[in-house]
Design an enzyme around this catalytic site. Structure first.
Site, PDB file in Angstrom:
ATOM      1  N   GLY A   5      41.610   3.029 -15.402  1.00  0.00           N
ATOM      2  CA  GLY A   5      40.475   3.951 -15.421  1.00  0.00           C
ATOM      3  C   GLY A   5      39.957   4.148 -16.829  1.00  0.00           C
ATOM      4  O   GLY A   5      40.321   3.398 -17.735  1.00  0.00           O
ATOM      5  N   ASN A   6      39.090   5.135 -17.019  1.00  0.00           N
ATOM      6  CA  ASN A   6      38.612   5.448 -18.376  1.00  0.00           C
ATOM      7  C   ASN A   6      38.339   6.948 -18.473  1.00  0.00           C
ATOM      8  O   ASN A   6      38.490   7.677 -17.502  1.00  0.00           O
ATOM      9  CB  ASN A   6      37.380   4.601 -18.722  1.00  0.00           C
ATOM     10  N   ARG A   7      37.916   7.393 -19.651  1.00  0.00           N
ATOM     11  CA  ARG A   7      37.821   8.836 -19.933  1.00  0.00           C
ATOM     12  C   ARG A   7      36.515   9.490 -19.490  1.00  0.00           C
ATOM     13  O   ARG A   7      36.282  10.658 -19.796  1.00  0.00           O
ATOM     14  CB  ARG A   7      37.964   9.066 -21.441  1.00  0.00           C
ATOM     15  N   SER A   8      35.650   8.787 -18.792  1.00  0.00           N
ATOM     16  CA  SER A   8      34.384   9.410 -18.390  1.00  0.00           C
ATOM     17  C   SER A   8      34.649  10.601 -17.468  1.00  0.00           C
ATOM     18  O   SER A   8      35.391  10.508 -16.492  1.00  0.00           O
ATOM     19  CB  SER A   8      33.503   8.383 -17.669  1.00  0.00           C
ATOM     20  N   ALA A  68      30.524   4.888 -16.252  1.00  0.00           N
ATOM     21  CA  ALA A  68      31.372   4.011 -17.067  1.00  0.00           C
ATOM     22  C   ALA A  68      32.158   3.141 -16.080  1.00  0.00           C
ATOM     23  O   ALA A  68      33.291   3.455 -15.695  1.00  0.00           O
ATOM     24  CB  ALA A  68      32.304   4.837 -17.937  1.00  0.00           C
TER      25      ALA A  68
END
Ligand code: PMT
Length: 240
Positions: free
Chosen positions: A46-49, A114
């Site tokens: 995943g990512n930090r969005s 994102a």
């Protein structure tokens, strides 16, 4: 800026003063948040969005009179009051399907999500145990580029991309604008105070032949300013 009228496609867009262009009757699709690419039943890429920028854009576009569909990745945010439809998805493939469905007949697509660039080649339906074969190296495959797919549609909506950059922002933004054939690209600087996950943003907006910097402000303030610029360019017919 003042005046208004029909854009030739039955969409009435008007403005009543500088930076206050409205999108009455326009159909706008916004995607927001991260995508999660599952590895096994307990792990994902995943990512930090946080989804805050995209939800703020959806709110600003709704308040400007647009009929907004919000395609959201996994985020913990309430749906802005005037958003007509929210579709929750998890992975990039799910987001792609939901966006392609939503943009049919839409006037504007704003891609704030994102989207994960890769997913695992093979999802494991059992939790991968430490030390087992395959636990040390994950084989990844590239996800489809949703923004590029929408930009390649014919007919296509007015297409606005986002880019999170840490360096050489203008140079990379211009390249992305041209390569992905976008009508506008919003580049946000990413550091500990602005951009991904933060409450504030600071962006530079690019379109063929021009650019404008919007200094640090809350994401809702940035969203209101962006929606005014997008409405102005859309009305000017720069989506052909
Ligand atoms: O959610 P927040 O915490 O509020 O943060 C907002 C944000 C920083 C995530 C947002 O403002 C932003 O910049 N989103 C784009 C993030 C990014 O870096 O995108 P990218 O450079 O990987 O992709 C460029 C564009 O292509 C984006 O519009 C993206 O949605 C789109 N894309 C990318 C990959 C892919 N497979 N499909 C896509 O559609």
């Amino acid at each position: 800026m003042s005046g208004g009228g029909d854009d030739g496609r039955g969409v009435h867009v008007k403005s009543s003063g500088r930076d206050s262009a409205t999108l009455a009757g326009a159909r706008v699709v916004v995607n927001a948040g991260p995508t999660y690419e599952d590895i096994d039943p307990v792990r994902f890429l995943g990512n930090r969005s946080s989804g805050k920028m995209g939800f703020a854009i959806a709110e600003a576009a709704s308040l400007a009179g647009a009929e907004v569909t919000l395609v959201a990745g996994p985020v913990a945010l309430a749906t802005p009051a005037k958003v007509v439809l929210r579709v929750d998805v998890r992975s990039a493939l799910q987001m792609r399907d939901a966006v392609l469905e939503a943009v049919r007949g839409a006037d504007i697509f704003i891609a704030t999500a994102a989207v994960a660039d890769w997913r695992v080649a093979e999802y494991s339906s059992h939790k991968i145990k430490k030390g087992t074969r395959g636990a040390r190296a994950l084989e990844l495959v590239e996800n489809p580029d949703i923004l590029a797919e929408v930009a390649a549609l014919d007919p296509r909506p007015f297409v606005v991309g986002f880019a999170a950059e840490t360096e050489r922002v203008a140079e990379r933004a211009r390249k992305k604008l041209e390569r992905k054939k976008l009508d506008m690209l919003v580049a946000n600087l990413v550091d500990e105070h602005v951009g991904i996950g933060a409450d504030d943003n600071a962006v530079e907006l690019f379109w063929p032949g021009g650019s404008e910097a919007l200094p640090r402000a809350s994401k809702l303030e940035i969203a209101n300013a962006l929606v005014a610029r997008i409405a102005g360019r859309f009305r000017a017919g720069r989506h052909a």
